[in-house]
Design a protein around this motif. Structure first.
Motif, short mmCIF file in Angstrom:
data_model
loop_
_atom_site.label_atom_id
_atom_site.label_comp_id
_atom_site.label_asym_id
_atom_site.label_seq_id
_atom_site.Cartn_x
_atom_site.Cartn_y
_atom_site.Cartn_z
N VAL A 1 0.84 -1.21 0.00
CA VAL A 1 0.00 0.00 0.00
C VAL A 1 0.87 1.26 0.00
O VAL A 1 1.65 1.47 0.94
CB VAL A 1 -0.94 0.02 1.22
CG1 VAL A 1 -1.75 1.32 1.24
CG2 VAL A 1 -1.87 -1.19 1.21
N ASN B 1 -15.05 5.32 -1.26
CA ASN B 1 -13.74 4.70 -1.47
C ASN B 1 -12.99 4.47 -0.15
O ASN B 1 -12.04 3.68 -0.10
CB ASN B 1 -12.88 5.57 -2.39
CG ASN B 1 -13.24 5.39 -3.85
OD1 ASN B 1 -13.96 4.45 -4.21
ND2 ASN B 1 -12.78 6.29 -4.69
N LEU C 1 -9.51 -2.89 -2.34
CA LEU C 1 -8.92 -2.96 -3.67
C LEU C 1 -8.60 -4.40 -4.00
O LEU C 1 -7.81 -5.06 -3.31
CB LEU C 1 -7.65 -2.11 -3.74
CG LEU C 1 -6.90 -2.13 -5.07
CD1 LEU C 1 -7.78 -1.60 -6.20
CD2 LEU C 1 -5.61 -1.33 -4.98
N ILE D 1 -12.35 -2.18 -7.55
CA ILE D 1 -12.62 -1.64 -6.21
C ILE D 1 -13.96 -2.21 -5.75
O ILE D 1 -14.97 -2.04 -6.42
CB ILE D 1 -12.69 -0.10 -6.22
CG1 ILE D 1 -11.37 0.50 -6.69
CG2 ILE D 1 -13.04 0.43 -4.83
CD1 ILE D 1 -11.43 2.01 -6.84
N THR E 1 -8.88 0.40 2.93
CA THR E 1 -8.24 1.51 2.20
C THR E 1 -7.86 2.68 3.09
O THR E 1 -7.19 3.60 2.63
CB THR E 1 -9.17 2.03 1.10
OG1 THR E 1 -10.40 2.48 1.70
CG2 THR E 1 -9.47 0.94 0.07
N TYR F 1 -4.36 6.70 4.11
CA TYR F 1 -5.20 6.02 3.11
C TYR F 1 -4.34 5.50 1.97
O TYR F 1 -3.17 5.87 1.81
CB TYR F 1 -6.30 6.96 2.59
CG TYR F 1 -5.84 8.32 2.11
CD1 TYR F 1 -5.41 8.50 0.80
CD2 TYR F 1 -5.87 9.42 2.95
CE1 TYR F 1 -5.00 9.75 0.34
CE2 TYR F 1 -5.48 10.68 2.51
CZ TYR F 1 -5.05 10.83 1.20
OH TYR F 1 -4.64 12.06 0.75
N ASP F 2 -4.95 4.63 1.18
CA ASP F 2 -4.30 3.98 0.05
C ASP F 2 -4.33 4.93 -1.15
O ASP F 2 -5.40 5.19 -1.72
CB ASP F 2 -5.03 2.66 -0.26
CG ASP F 2 -4.30 1.82 -1.28
OD1 ASP F 2 -3.49 2.36 -2.06
OD2 ASP F 2 -4.57 0.59 -1.33
#
Length: 453
Positions: A253, A301, A306, A311, A393, A424-425
């Motif tokens: 990540v 999101n 993922l 997604i 995420t 976050y990713d």
């Protein structure tokens, strides 16, 4: 001691779990005096949680050569995140252990061999024909449930379903210690769950003598100055799991962490008012989760997974709460948090926190979060750089609110500022979306009426 697995579960008819052998013994054998025959059966380590591959032997509760009763705790094992008591599915004598304390065995390996008392409900064909060999490898029946085709995903829930008794493992142990029959008690807890107080009341009602109540299980005392004794110590199963998850996330990540502070004056006032009105503790995590939920709905999101080139946005918000325990960091999960009130969230945070520290939560309560909240402020922390858990995420870290100078309408005053750190990713969340999520979260924390309405 961790949560338990019922004897009915470990008697599930999976053909690879138990291998019987007839063993003739002399009638004057001391342990089995008066029996003409015993059945020596290998009990294989079951999959006590979805996807379990192996477990580490923590402590044998019944030594080799000792007698064991049906449903008596036999061994403590540690899985990736939980310590589990496995009871004996049969009465008899423990012939041999499949592994020593501290060793790791795989699911399907021999956990223990027990010389079972009495006959099995179906005879075993001892002929040498191919058909009989096939039959002898079939599932063992008798006390095994014929309708249980597979293990439930959550051991404690399965035990309650099979026995009809809703009680935590620690409550069940207390009932055994006090000689109380749980089937005769009407639980006063949520959904009829039997509590510790219910068991104590039942024990006191059965006798005129004072009942000696075992002390509650609590945290170990805070140790003194750390020892500088040199040496090497093998990582526990939990610590190895934490290390693997952290390494996987850091490798895969691309983290971005954004920092901010929010005026928590109204948040802390609302927390105090709710506690006074309802006469219950309101953990700050419950209010933070309440503030996070609208932001997750607005920016899905952050509540997603993922999966290679796709997604997966989750339809429910299962919020993980990071819990600092003596054994290491655990993440307990509030299921369907978006369907709960703040008071319900507060109750879940308290329950999950206590269960995590006592290592009594079921495996299903320690995985599957879609977003995580970590309150490092409980340990005096401020800002941090939290690592996104695999399969999610984002993660929010909340620090301790500290009085700092602020400018309000042109005047300098002080206010309790709450540090926020959002990781976050970056593969699926851009900086702009990250800032918009943070802005909405800060607005909710500044004025709790926005998410309490």
């Amino acid at each position: 001691m961790g949560h338990g697995v019922s004897a009915e579960e470990v008697r599930t008819p999976l053909s690879s779990w138990c291998r019987p052998h007839r063993r003739h013994r002399r009638a004057n054998t001391r342990e089995l005096r008066g029996l003409e025959e015993t059945v020596s059966t290998e009990f294989l380590l079951p999959d006590i949680g979805e996807g379990l591959a192996e477990a580490e032997i923590v402590r044998w509760l019944v030594a080799e050569g000792e007698t064991v009763a049906v449903d008596e705790p036999l061994v403590e094992v540690e899985t990736d995140k939980a310590v589990v008591d496995i009871p004996s599915p049969w009465a008899g004598i423990v012939r041999s252990h499949g592994a020593a304390e501290g060793e790791t065995i795989e699911v399907g390996a021999v956990l223990v061999t027990i010389d079972r008392e009495g006959d099995m409900s179906e005879p075993i064909d001892n002929s040498d024909t191919p058909e009989s060999e096939s039959e002898s490898a079939a599932p063992i029946v008798g006390t095994i449930s014929d309708v249980a085709e597979e293990l439930p995903s959550t051991a404690v829930q399965a035990a309650e379903k099979l026995t009809g008794v809703k009680a935590l493992p620690l409550v069940r142990k207390l009932a055994r210690d006090l000689g109380v029959n749980l089937t005769e008690i009407e639980g006063s807890g949520k959904d009829g769950r039997i509590t510790r107080d219910d068991v104590i009341a039942a024990a006191e009602a059965d006798t005129d003598e004072p009942v000696e109540i075992p002390p509650k299980v609590g945290l170990p005392p805070v140790p003194g100055a750390p020892s500088r004794k040199a040496g090497r110590t093998r990582l526990s199963k939990l610590r190895r799991t934490i290390a693997d998850n952290m390494s996987q996330s850091w490798r895969e990540v691309p983290h971005v962490t954004t920092f901010d502070e929010v005026d928590a004056t109204r948040l802390l006032a609302v927390r105090a008012a709710l506690a006074r009105r309802h006469e219950t503790k309101i953990p700050v995590e419950a209010l933070v989760v309440g503030a996070v939920l609208p932001a997750l709905a607005a920016y899905p999101n952050f509540n997603a997974t993922l999966d290679e080139s796709e997604i997966e946005v989750h339809g429910q918000a299962d919020i993980g709460i990071a819990v600092d325990t003596p054994d290491g960091l655990l993440v307990a999960v509030i299921r369907d948090a978006d369907s709960k009130s703040v008071l319900e969230l507060a109750s879940e945070v308290e329950r999950l926190g206590q269960g995590a520290r006592a290592r009594s939560l079921a495996a299903d309560e320690l995985r599957g979060q879609t977003f995580t909240v970590s309150n490092i402020g409980a340990l005096g922390g401020g800002h941090g750089t939290p690592i996104v858990p695999p399969g999610t995420t984002a993660i929010l870290s909340v620090g301790r609110a500290t009085e700092k100078p602020v400018v309000v309408e042109g005047r300098v005053t002080t206010a309790p500022l709450l540090p926020l750190s959002l990781s976050y990713d970056h593969r699926i969340i851009d900086g702009g979306e990250g800032r918009r999520f943070m802005a909405m979260l800060m607005e909710n924390l500044t004025e709790p009426a926005l998410f309490l309405a």
